[in-house]
Design a protein around this motif. Structure first.
Motif, PDB file in Angstrom:
ATOM      1  N   CYS A  38       0.852  -1.178   0.000  1.00  0.00           N
ATOM      2  CA  CYS A  38       0.000   0.000   0.000  1.00  0.00           C
ATOM      3  C   CYS A  38       0.891   1.233   0.000  1.00  0.00           C
ATOM      4  CB  CYS A  38      -0.916  -0.011   1.218  1.00  0.00           C
ATOM      5  SG  CYS A  38      -2.082   1.361   1.225  1.00  0.00           S
ATOM      6  N   ILE A  39       0.611   2.159  -0.912  1.00  0.00           N
ATOM      7  CA  ILE A  39       1.417   3.359  -1.078  1.00  0.00           C
ATOM      8  C   ILE A  39       0.549   4.581  -0.820  1.00  0.00           C
ATOM      9  CG2 ILE A  39       2.795   4.706  -2.703  1.00  0.00           C
ATOM     10  CD1 ILE A  39       3.146   1.962  -4.243  1.00  0.00           C
ATOM     11  N   PHE A  40       1.044   5.481   0.029  1.00  0.00           N
ATOM     12  CA  PHE A  40       0.375   6.751   0.295  1.00  0.00           C
ATOM     13  C   PHE A  40       1.222   7.878  -0.285  1.00  0.00           C
ATOM     14  CE2 PHE A  40      -1.020   4.098   3.904  1.00  0.00           C
ATOM     15  CZ  PHE A  40      -2.392   4.205   3.749  1.00  0.00           C
ATOM     16  N   SER A  41       0.573   8.855  -0.882  1.00  0.00           N
ATOM     17  CA  SER A  41       1.296  10.037  -1.362  1.00  0.00           C
ATOM     18  C   SER A  41       1.690  10.896  -0.175  1.00  0.00           C
ATOM     19  CB  SER A  41       0.414  10.835  -2.326  1.00  0.00           C
ATOM     20  OG  SER A  41      -0.672  11.408  -1.627  1.00  0.00           O
ATOM     21  N   SER A  42       2.619  11.798  -0.391  1.00  0.00           N
ATOM     22  CA  SER A  42       3.088  12.662   0.698  1.00  0.00           C
ATOM     23  C   SER A  42       1.992  13.583   1.206  1.00  0.00           C
ATOM     24  CB  SER A  42       4.286  13.492   0.234  1.00  0.00           C
ATOM     25  OG  SER A  42       3.908  14.338  -0.839  1.00  0.00           O
ATOM     26  N   ASP A  43       1.018  13.885   0.356  1.00  0.00           N
ATOM     27  CA  ASP A  43      -0.058  14.783   0.767  1.00  0.00           C
ATOM     28  C   ASP A  43      -1.366  14.043   1.094  1.00  0.00           C
ATOM     29  OD1 ASP A  43      -0.318  14.118  -1.904  1.00  0.00           O
ATOM     30  OD2 ASP A  43      -0.863  16.132  -2.572  1.00  0.00           O
ATOM     31  N   SER A  44      -1.271  12.761   1.391  1.00  0.00           N
ATOM     32  CA  SER A  44      -2.459  12.012   1.820  1.00  0.00           C
ATOM     33  C   SER A  44      -2.780  12.381   3.271  1.00  0.00           C
ATOM     34  CB  SER A  44      -2.240  10.503   1.684  1.00  0.00           C
ATOM     35  OG  SER A  44      -1.178  10.086   2.504  1.00  0.00           O
ATOM     36  N   VAL A  85      -3.857   7.257  -2.426  1.00  0.00           N
ATOM     37  CA  VAL A  85      -3.569   5.894  -1.966  1.00  0.00           C
ATOM     38  C   VAL A  85      -3.622   4.943  -3.154  1.00  0.00           C
ATOM     39  CG1 VAL A  85      -5.974   5.409  -1.341  1.00  0.00           C
ATOM     40  CG2 VAL A  85      -4.141   4.116  -0.265  1.00  0.00           C
ATOM     41  N   LEU A  86      -2.680   4.003  -3.165  1.00  0.00           N
ATOM     42  CA  LEU A  86      -2.603   2.995  -4.224  1.00  0.00           C
ATOM     43  C   LEU A  86      -2.253   1.669  -3.589  1.00  0.00           C
ATOM     44  CD1 LEU A  86      -0.012   5.253  -5.747  1.00  0.00           C
ATOM     45  CD2 LEU A  86      -1.977   4.794  -7.137  1.00  0.00           C
TER      46      LEU A  86
END
Length: 111
Positions: A38-44, A85-86
């Motif tokens: 699971c990947i979160f962006s810096s601005d999540s 989120v990905l």
């Protein structure tokens, strides 16, 4: 940090159909136990991160999560979908992305 290799892998993963982009698709992937990373962006948002973590606990899925330095805009350029989120639904892509992120972390230590 140069995340070009990581972003390139994200794009390839999307083209291969092994990436779930966005809140609903990521939750669906987690519930189906297809997600490998699971990947979160810096601005999540913190709220989003907690919701995803709670869903992983509920699904009894031990899922590795990472927050990258790329923001939603950069992720959008790499995947053609702007997402906070990905989930990566392929073990090979997940390992390659983690390796790329680790290499970037090591480069920053050596600078």
């Amino acid at each position: 940090m140069d995340e070009s290799k990581f972003l390139s892998l994200l794009g390839m993963c999307r083209k291969a159909g092994r990436l779930s982009c966005g809140h609903d698709s990521s939750l669906e992937s987690i519930k189906a136990k297809k997600a490998k990373l699971c990947i979160f962006s810096s601005d999540s948002s913190e709220r989003l991160r907690k919701e995803i973590e709670k869903e992983c606990e509920y699904a009894r899925l031990d899922l590795k999560t990472v927050t990258v330095k790329a923001d939603m805009e950069e992720i959008g350029r790499a995947t053609a979908l702007k997402s906070a989120v990905l989930t990566v639904n392929d073990e090979g892509f997940a390992k390659a992305m983690l390796k790329a992120l680790d290499e970037n972390a090591e480069e920053n230590v050596n600078d």
